[in-house]
Design an enzyme around this catalytic site. Sequence first.
Site, short mmCIF file in Angstrom:
data_model
loop_
_atom_site.label_atom_id
_atom_site.label_comp_id
_atom_site.label_asym_id
_atom_site.label_seq_id
_atom_site.Cartn_x
_atom_site.Cartn_y
_atom_site.Cartn_z
N TYR A 1 0.84 -1.21 0.00
CA TYR A 1 0.00 0.00 0.00
C TYR A 1 0.87 1.25 0.00
O TYR A 1 0.69 2.16 -0.82
CB TYR A 1 -0.89 -0.05 1.24
CG TYR A 1 -1.83 1.13 1.43
CD1 TYR A 1 -3.15 1.06 1.01
CD2 TYR A 1 -1.40 2.30 2.06
CE1 TYR A 1 -4.02 2.12 1.20
CE2 TYR A 1 -2.26 3.37 2.25
CZ TYR A 1 -3.57 3.27 1.83
OH TYR A 1 -4.42 4.34 2.02
N ASP B 1 -10.79 9.15 4.21
CA ASP B 1 -9.44 9.69 4.33
C ASP B 1 -9.45 11.18 4.02
O ASP B 1 -9.50 11.56 2.85
CB ASP B 1 -8.52 8.93 3.37
CG ASP B 1 -7.05 9.20 3.59
OD1 ASP B 1 -6.71 10.25 4.17
OD2 ASP B 1 -6.24 8.36 3.17
N ASP C 1 2.20 13.27 10.54
CA ASP C 1 2.13 11.99 11.26
C ASP C 1 0.72 11.43 11.11
O ASP C 1 -0.25 12.10 11.46
CB ASP C 1 2.45 12.20 12.74
CG ASP C 1 3.84 12.78 12.93
OD1 ASP C 1 4.81 12.18 12.46
OD2 ASP C 1 3.93 13.87 13.54
N ASP D 1 -3.42 4.84 9.65
CA ASP D 1 -4.55 4.27 8.91
C ASP D 1 -5.06 3.05 9.67
O ASP D 1 -4.30 2.11 9.92
CB ASP D 1 -4.15 3.84 7.50
CG ASP D 1 -4.11 5.00 6.52
OD1 ASP D 1 -4.33 6.15 6.93
OD2 ASP D 1 -3.85 4.75 5.33
#
Lengths: 128, 128
Positions: free
Chosen positions: B14, B38, B98, B101
Amino acid sequence: MATPDEIRATLDAYRATFSANDREAWLDLFTADATVEDPIGSELQRGREAIGAFFDTSHSMADSIELRPARPVPVAGHEAAMPFTIVVEVGGSKMAIDAIDAMTFAEDGRITSQRAYWDMAAAHPLED
Amino acid sequence: MATPDEIRATLDAYRATFSANDREAWLDLFTADATVEDPIGSELQRGREAIGAFFDTSHSMADSIELRPARPVPVAGHEAAMPFTIVVEVGGSKMAIDAIDAMTFAEDGRITSQRAYWDMAAAHPLED
């Protein structure tokens, strides 16, 4: 809505009170109907009594448990993910577990839910 | 169920394919009806077309985006939380964010959902 600074202050207190075995101060960080799933996949604990029992069980399994901050905590809206290291001391030796707690927060900055990512299989000797 | 090693391999791919701007290889890591939020709080994207549009929008906002691993990824059952640093290059200067996920996985190790914790307000100059 709680600000990122208020959310990070709650998380600082979460680690500090858990590490100090300060049960009541730690439980005060949660709302009355908060939930804890620690680790993910275990039974969901809801409310002060159930979360307090989780606290007691955790502390009964080690001579001490310290939750060390690992890197900055990203906050998104009323949610945050806290990277930290669980340092477990048993019989004079220390083990480290890399963990992340995903949490949601109430308007006042208290925790409404906690889901913990960690796996005992990934425990490793502590590098100090 | 996907093993922790399979899940971590998906997450390595990913970051690598996203950083290399390899759109199709990145999209192949998701199941057909996967969802992406996201960052958390933004509109939920569902399915290859919507997630592909998210990929395109992300890459259009910077000259380059690199997703750097930050520390070990804790895996719990079919879920994982990946700490990483988003390195964004615009006009020759680099910024770091920073991020974490939180993801769920199918039996075959592909991603079924992604929720991203990050906040542009916490961006800081890159420390290399």
